[in-house]
Scaffold this motif. Structure first.
Motif, short mmCIF file in Angstrom:
data_model
loop_
_atom_site.label_atom_id
_atom_site.label_comp_id
_atom_site.label_asym_id
_atom_site.label_seq_id
_atom_site.Cartn_x
_atom_site.Cartn_y
_atom_site.Cartn_z
N ILE A 277 6.49 -0.46 6.05
CA ILE A 277 6.03 0.88 5.28
C ILE A 277 7.20 1.59 4.44
O ILE A 277 7.18 1.91 3.49
N ASN A 278 8.34 1.55 4.92
CA ASN A 278 9.44 2.10 3.98
C ASN A 278 10.23 1.27 3.30
O ASN A 278 11.03 1.91 2.29
N VAL A 279 10.28 0.12 3.37
CA VAL A 279 10.73 -0.76 2.42
C VAL A 279 9.83 -0.52 0.92
O VAL A 279 10.26 -0.44 -0.14
N GLY A 280 8.49 -0.42 1.20
CA GLY A 280 7.39 -0.10 0.02
C GLY A 280 7.61 1.23 -0.23
O GLY A 280 8.06 1.55 -1.58
N ALA A 281 8.28 2.13 0.46
CA ALA A 281 8.42 3.71 -0.03
C ALA A 281 9.63 3.60 -0.78
O ALA A 281 9.96 4.62 -1.80
N PHE A 282 10.63 3.03 -0.24
CA PHE A 282 12.18 2.95 -0.90
C PHE A 282 11.70 2.67 -2.42
O PHE A 282 12.38 3.10 -3.03
N LEU A 283 11.35 1.35 -2.44
CA LEU A 283 11.03 0.64 -3.84
C LEU A 283 10.12 1.74 -4.75
O LEU A 283 10.53 1.60 -5.88
N SER A 284 9.31 2.28 -4.17
CA SER A 284 8.31 3.09 -4.89
C SER A 284 9.18 4.38 -6.04
O SER A 284 9.09 4.25 -7.14
N GLY A 285 10.06 5.07 -5.24
CA GLY A 285 10.58 6.18 -5.97
C GLY A 285 11.66 5.58 -7.03
O GLY A 285 11.42 6.00 -8.23
N GLU B 178 0.91 -1.13 0.01
CA GLU B 178 -0.02 0.18 0.04
C GLU B 178 0.78 1.34 -0.02
O GLU B 178 0.64 2.15 -0.79
N ARG B 179 1.76 1.35 0.90
CA ARG B 179 3.12 2.40 0.71
C ARG B 179 3.55 2.42 -0.40
O ARG B 179 4.12 3.55 -1.00
N PHE B 180 3.79 1.27 -1.02
CA PHE B 180 4.62 1.46 -2.46
C PHE B 180 3.67 2.28 -3.36
O PHE B 180 4.15 3.09 -4.20
N SER B 181 2.40 1.65 -3.30
CA SER B 181 1.64 2.53 -4.17
C SER B 181 1.23 3.90 -4.06
O SER B 181 1.21 4.82 -4.75
N TYR B 182 1.18 4.34 -2.60
CA TYR B 182 0.97 5.81 -2.18
C TYR B 182 2.26 6.83 -2.53
O TYR B 182 2.14 7.57 -3.18
N TYR B 183 3.56 6.07 -2.26
CA TYR B 183 4.54 7.07 -2.36
C TYR B 183 5.14 7.08 -3.84
O TYR B 183 5.58 7.92 -4.19
N ALA B 184 4.72 5.90 -4.74
CA ALA B 184 4.95 5.99 -6.10
C ALA B 184 4.33 7.09 -6.53
O ALA B 184 4.74 7.75 -7.37
#
Length: 482
Positions: free
Chosen positions: A166-174, A30-36
């Protein structure tokens, strides 16, 4: 706060319920989606009006970013209330996830398909994301706390692990969304579709595995559970509960100052990196969105270290209000580096600032975040009465909503005209945030003892055990155990 973890029979992993790692994975995607989506939003808005951009001014784009992120954090108040009183946390997460996936795909609709209605489809996508996030965000965080009985020493460690998800997803997103957009010649719509796929993965995980790993947690509305446990129609708040709620509200006010500065990352600092920072390494130009992955990368690296430091300090570990005060000071130090970047630009108007300034700013902002955000999430679950659990988690995110409104208005002051004026305005913004953060941190430090007194024992000496240290102190160890 009491809770029920009945129905869980799937066992433990690394000393924690396996349900924690399901919630970890659900939140990761979910965080991957949001931060992407967050990484490309203002860049999409400010791109020239072609089939891939909307051609907005910088000021308008940052203001829209402020309204969107503000609403993203205020709708959890409604979502928390609905889950607490009517639909339960599990249903709220599924419904919210579906709405967010639809929102991402709406943003990813090619302009050619909606010629003349690009703005309408864009706003529909944002509305779906806002509504879905309101249902999803407060309830998954509350469920983490519900995995543990009152007084369980593993709770803080669990939130640190969850925060790493949360932050693994956010890292991958960018990294992923920036690379995908570059591969498709700047097509931002493909980036939004990429974000939608991440959201679908989150929904699939929750639907297929929650019964096995979460048992009965989140199935019934928490207010109904609390009513059944108390065997009374309506319980008034006790004096202890009132004091604890006061602590949540007071610390929430200070989080507004922190997040108003921190959330410049997706708006002002994103534009700053795109226009004023030398992103060249040899013959390669680092995509602007990659800088959005610095914060989650630093969290994955430093979260276990910070957690182990708190454990090793034992009885000397700072209390939650002091940690919050430290976070504000670290935020200020980060903006000192942004002031350094702006000095470099002013002294060499023909050039650009070194990316080292930006990297150091993100590093200190991240260290501040680790002193505040996971501690705050854990604190809310410890202090809020069960019947108000998701509502108070929603209120906690509501403070972040106010911070985003304020932060966006501040960031938009950079303007949209002459680059020299924009650089000078940026200097004033960075300096003002740094000064406000230091003053707030000092005030909070001197209030800390009174706030701990109002916690009535919830902020006591922590029982630190070897199994918690093993889980929280080494990210590499977690990967290896998998």
């Amino acid at each position: 706060m009491s809770n029920s973890n009945q129905g869980i029979s799937a066992g433990t992993m690394f000393g924690h319920p396996k349900g924690l790692f399901l919630l970890f994975g659900t939140e990761l995607w979910e965080r991957f989606s949001y931060y992407a989506m967050r990484a490309i939003l203002v860049l999409y808005l400010t791109s020239a009006t072609t089939e891939y951009g909307l051609g907005w001014t910088t000021g308008d784009a940052i203001q829209l970013y402020a309204y969107f992120t503000g609403l993203v954090y205020i709708t959890p108040l409604i979502g928390g209330w609905l889950a607490d009183n009517f639909i339960g946390q599990r249903k709220a997460i599924i419904i919210g996830g579906v709405l967010m996936a639809l929102g991402q795909f709406a943003l990813g609709t090619p302009h050619a398909w909606v010629s003349g209605n690009e703005n309408l489809v864009f706003y529909i996508g944002l509305a779906l994301l806002i509504a879905g996030n309101g249902l999803f965000k407060p309830n998954i965080s509350t469920m983490v706390g519900d995995l543990y009985e009152e007084g369980d020493h593993r709770r803080d460690g669990a939130f640190t692990i969850f925060y790493m998800g949360i932050n693994v997803g956010a890292f991958l997103s960018g990294i992923v969304v920036g690379s995908v957009v570059a591969a498709y010649s700047g097509n931002w719509q493909v980036g939004f579709i990429c974000a939608g796929v991440g959201m679908l993965l989150s929904i699939i995980m929750q639907v297929s595995l929650s019964n096995k790993y979460l048992g009965n947690i989140g199935v019934e509305a928490a207010a109904k559970v609390s009513k059944a446990q108390a065997n009374t129609d309506k319980q008034p708040l006790t004096s202890v509960e009132i004091d604890r709620l006061k602590v949540i509200l007071i610390l929430g006010l200070f989080t507004i100052i922190f997040w108003a500065g921190f959330e410049q990352a997706g708006g002002l600092m994103n534009i700053y990196a795109d226009r004023f920072v030398d992103r060249s390494i040899g013959g390669f130009e680092v995509p602007t969105t990659w800088f959005q992955s610095l914060n989650p990368l630093f969290i994955v690296i430093f979260a276990p270290l910070i957690a182990s430091i708190w454990i090793k300090m034992g009885d000397n570990e700072p209390n939650s209000p002091v940690k919050f005060a430290l976070a504000l000071v670290l935020l200020a130090i980060g903006f000192v580096f942004m002031i350094g970047a702006t000095f470099q630009l002013q002294n060499d108007p023909s050039g650009k600032a070194s990316m080292i300034w930006l990297i150091l700013a993100y590093l200190f902002h991240t260290l501040g975040e680790l002193c505040l955000s996971p501690i705050g999430l854990s604190m809310v679950t410890k202090l809020a009465p069960l019947r108000l659990a998701s509502l108070m988690m929603g209120a906690w995110f509501g403070f972040t909503a106010l911070a985003n409104f304020v932060g966006g208005q501040i960031g938009s002051l950079i303007g949209s005209g002459d680059e020299g004026d924009m650089v000078n305005n940026a200097m004033s913004i960075f300096g003002g945030i740094a000064v406000a953060s230091v003053i707030s941190g000092v005030i909070l430090y001197f209030m800390s003892n009174k706030l701990v007194q109002w916690m009535h024992g919830a902020e006591g000496p922590q029982e630190h055990h070897d199994d918690e240290l093993e889980v929280t102190s080494s990210h590499e160890g977690i990967i290896k155990e998998h």
